[in-house]
Structures are given as C-alpha cells and as structure tokens.
Scaffold this active site. Structure first.
Site, PDB file in Angstrom:
ATOM      1  N   ASN A  88       2.592  17.182   5.919  1.00 22.15           N
ATOM      2  CA  ASN A  88       3.516  18.096   5.243  1.00 22.15           C
ATOM      3  C   ASN A  88       3.915  19.265   6.140  1.00 22.15           C
ATOM      4  O   ASN A  88       3.109  19.752   6.920  1.00 22.15           O
ATOM      5  CB  ASN A  88       2.883  18.614   3.946  1.00 22.15           C
ATOM      6  CG  ASN A  88       2.586  17.478   2.996  1.00 22.15           C
ATOM      7  OD1 ASN A  88       3.086  16.364   3.157  1.00 22.15           O
ATOM      8  ND2 ASN A  88       1.731  17.743   2.018  1.00 22.15           N
ATOM      9  N   HIS A 105       3.483  16.915  11.551  1.00 22.64           N
ATOM     10  CA  HIS A 105       4.944  16.763  11.583  1.00 22.64           C
ATOM     11  C   HIS A 105       5.680  18.103  11.629  1.00 22.64           C
ATOM     12  O   HIS A 105       6.870  18.179  11.305  1.00 22.64           O
ATOM     13  CB  HIS A 105       5.406  15.934  10.377  1.00 22.64           C
ATOM     14  CG  HIS A 105       4.859  14.531  10.401  1.00 22.64           C
ATOM     15  ND1 HIS A 105       4.803  13.745   9.283  1.00 22.64           N
ATOM     16  CD2 HIS A 105       4.347  13.793  11.400  1.00 22.64           C
ATOM     17  CE1 HIS A 105       4.266  12.570   9.598  1.00 22.64           C
ATOM     18  NE2 HIS A 105       3.975  12.568  10.871  1.00 22.64           N
TER      19      HIS A 105
HETATM   20  N1  APR Z   1      -0.074  13.243  -6.698  1.00 26.24           N
HETATM   21  C1  APR Z   1      -0.488  12.426  -5.674  1.00 26.24           C
HETATM   22  N2  APR Z   1       0.338  11.556  -5.018  1.00 26.24           N
HETATM   23  C2  APR Z   1       1.613  11.490  -5.463  1.00 26.24           C
HETATM   24  C3  APR Z   1       2.115  12.286  -6.530  1.00 26.24           C
HETATM   25  C4  APR Z   1       1.194  13.197  -7.146  1.00 26.24           C
HETATM   26  N3  APR Z   1       1.557  14.005  -8.135  1.00 26.24           N
HETATM   27  N4  APR Z   1       3.438  11.985  -6.705  1.00 26.24           N
HETATM   28  C5  APR Z   1       3.741  11.007  -5.778  1.00 26.24           C
HETATM   29  N5  APR Z   1       2.639  10.710  -5.048  1.00 26.24           N
HETATM   30  C6  APR Z   1       2.496   9.746  -3.956  1.00 26.24           C
HETATM   31  C7  APR Z   1       3.412   8.538  -4.018  1.00 26.24           C
HETATM   32  O1  APR Z   1       2.849   7.501  -4.794  1.00 26.24           O
HETATM   33  C8  APR Z   1       3.501   8.140  -2.534  1.00 26.24           C
HETATM   34  O2  APR Z   1       2.462   7.237  -2.168  1.00 26.24           O
HETATM   35  O3  APR Z   1       2.841  10.428  -2.767  1.00 26.24           O
HETATM   36  C9  APR Z   1       3.277   9.478  -1.791  1.00 26.24           C
HETATM   37  C10 APR Z   1       4.524  10.048  -1.147  1.00 26.24           C
HETATM   38  O4  APR Z   1       4.922   9.177  -0.112  1.00 26.24           O
HETATM   39  P1  APR Z   1       6.154   9.574   0.834  1.00 26.24           P
HETATM   40  O5  APR Z   1       7.255  10.111   0.020  1.00 26.24           O
HETATM   41  O6  APR Z   1       6.416   8.390   1.691  1.00 26.24           O
HETATM   42  O7  APR Z   1       5.595  10.811   1.684  1.00 26.24           O
HETATM   43  P2  APR Z   1       4.634  10.793   2.960  1.00 26.24           P
HETATM   44  O8  APR Z   1       3.699   9.622   2.938  1.00 26.24           O
HETATM   45  O9  APR Z   1       4.025  12.122   3.063  1.00 26.24           O
HETATM   46  O10 APR Z   1       5.703  10.597   4.145  1.00 26.24           O
HETATM   47  C11 APR Z   1       5.234  10.607   5.467  1.00 26.24           C
HETATM   48  O11 APR Z   1       7.469  10.510   6.297  1.00 26.24           O
HETATM   49  O12 APR Z   1       9.506  11.211   5.744  1.00 26.24           O
HETATM   50  C12 APR Z   1       8.531  11.374   6.664  1.00 26.24           C
HETATM   51  O13 APR Z   1       7.893  13.164   8.034  1.00 26.24           O
HETATM   52  C13 APR Z   1       7.999  12.784   6.706  1.00 26.24           C
HETATM   53  O14 APR Z   1       5.728  13.565   6.637  1.00 26.24           O
HETATM   54  C14 APR Z   1       6.621  12.649   6.080  1.00 26.24           C
HETATM   55  C15 APR Z   1       6.250  11.221   6.385  1.00 26.24           C
END
Ligand code: APR
Length: 228
Positions: A88, A105
């Site tokens: 994040n 990131h």
């Molecule tokens: N509590 C816990 N997890 C949650 C919640 C919640 N309230 N709401 C959603 N999620 C989960 C979803 O199920 C999903 O698995 O959070 C995850 C979000 O995934 P992504 O949107 O893909 O985010 P992330 O994994 O952090 O992305 C990684 O991708 O876009 C790039 O650089 C950006 O750091 C980011 C990286």
C-alpha cells in the site's frame, strides 16, 4: 526474546477505511486504465492525467483514518517484534502507530525527482507540471509503477527470511515480486491469510481466515494468544 511476526498487507487492509482496492468490483482499476495512470510510458504520454490521478488519491487519503486492523497490528508490538511489509502507498500503518514498515510500492505522501530517483521529498499538496526538485527536474509521485523495479524487495526478502510467523492481509497475491515473498519464509513458518476472497496459495500450509481485515485480525489475535 519476542517472536518476529512479518505482516504482508495489500489494499484490502485499507478497504474498511474507505480506500478502494484495485481489483475488486468497482476497484480502482475498473475506473482507470492501468497502462495510462500507473506506467512510466503513461506518465511520458500524458503527465497531467497521471499527476491528477495521484492528486485525487492523495486528497482522499487525507480524509480517511486507520481502521481497527491497522490499530491491532500496531498494538501487537507489545508482545511481538512486528514488521509490516506493505504494497500500500497510503500511510495508515504509520498513523496507526506501527514502528517498522517497508513500503514496496512507494508512498503517496512523497514525491520523487525524475532526474534523481534518490531525491525523495514529503509531498502533501497536489503535484503539478512545473513542480521541480532542487536540481530542476520535474517531480513525479513516489510510486512504483508497473514495469519498474521494486527497490525495497531485497530488504523485504531478508525480513521474511527471519519470520517466525507470516501474516498476509487483504491482497490478491497477483502482483510480483510481492506475492513471491512467502517463499522466503523459513520452512514450517506458520502462515495466516486474512481475506474474504483469498487467492489460492499453492503448496503452502496456510491457515485461511476468510473474513474482512478488521474481523480477521481479531480472530488472529485470539489464535496467537493461545500460542503464547
Ligand atoms: N478486508 C480484507 N481484505 C479485503 C477486504 C477487506 N475488507 N476487501 C477486499 N479485500 C481483499 C480482496 O478479496 C482482494 O484479495 O483485498 C484484496 C485486494 O486485492 P487487489 O485489489 O488486487 O490489491 P493488492 O493485492 O494490494 O494489489 C497489489 O497491485 O495494483 C497494484 O501496486 C498496486 O500494490 C498494488 C498491487
């Protein structure tokens, strides 16, 4: 000696603070073309569009607060040596009081020189064309864009290699090299994965806590209590 807990967090841990995730329904990448707003090529082609995208996110960040999951991880430092490795770019772990945080990131509240990547400066207002570093180069958001190196990955690998426990919260495990970090934890390291829609984690003994970050962290604290 306090045990070392490494916590790998993603956008899901900040969802309950009101920050959109990337790939969920109505996620950030639904409304924006990743290649336009999160690549060096996109920045070259249309810098205003990219600067505005991050200006909006930076403004929104100033309107939200850490949630109970962020706070619980900070409080865990009383009993454990906790290191947060986060994908994040928000500062909610810092605002919750966590003391050891690695941003893989980048960070939204910082800007970086396009001429000298080491020249990073705190930045809370909107960033515009013409905002220059001391050497006169255009400033850009201090964010790791797709296709760019992840400068802190070596440090994160070393941290994972000393984990007694690994906790994964709110990430779809789709983005590398972050998603590969669990392969660096010592053999038999207990792994807890908190996510309402967890990704499959092949050939790893993972305790799935299929709940939101705030609910799931509560469950985790109970499970850890039984371990002490
Ligand atoms: N509590 C816990 N997890 C949650 C919640 C919640 N309230 N709401 C959603 N999620 C989960 C979803 O199920 C999903 O698995 O959070 C995850 C979000 O995934 P992504 O949107 O893909 O985010 P992330 O994994 O952090 O992305 C990684 O991708 O876009 C790039 O650089 C950006 O750091 C980011 C990286």
């Amino acid at each position: 000696m306090k045990q070392h807990i490494v916590v790998l967090t993603g956008a899901g841990i900040s969802a309950e603070s009101g920050i959109k995730t990337f790939r969920d329904a109505d996620g950030l990448w639904e409304g924006h073309d990743v290649m336009e707003v999160a690549t060096p090529e996109g920045f070259k082609k249309n810098p205003e569009l990219v600067l505005d995208f991050y200006n909006q996110r930076r403004r929104q960040l100033q309107t939200v607060l850490p949630n109970q999951a962020h706070l619980d991880l900070a409080a865990l430092e009383k009993t454990y040596n906790v290191t947060i490795v986060t994908q994040n770019v928000d500062d909610l772990h810092e605002r919750a009081g966590s003391s050891a945080i690695v941003h893989l990131h980048g960070e939204l509240r910082k800007a970086r020189s396009t001429g000298n990547p080491e020249a990073i400066t705190p930045w809370d207002q909107d960033l515009h064309l013409g905002d220059l570093c001391k050497q006169g180069y255009q400033l850009r958001p201090h964010i790791v864009w797709f296709g760019e190196d992840v400068p802190k990955i070596e440090a994160a690998i070393e941290i994972c290699q000393t984990a007694d426990i690994l906790v994964i919260i709110g990430t779809s495990m789709q983005v590398y090299p972050a998603a590969g970090l669990l392969d660096y934890t010592p053999k038999n390291t207990p792994i807890y994965y908190i996510d309402p829609k967890p990704a499959s984690v092949p050939n790893k003994a993972v305790t799935l806590i299929q709940k939101s970050a705030t609910e799931g962290t509560k469950v985790l604290l109970d499970l850890l209590k039984d371990k002490v």
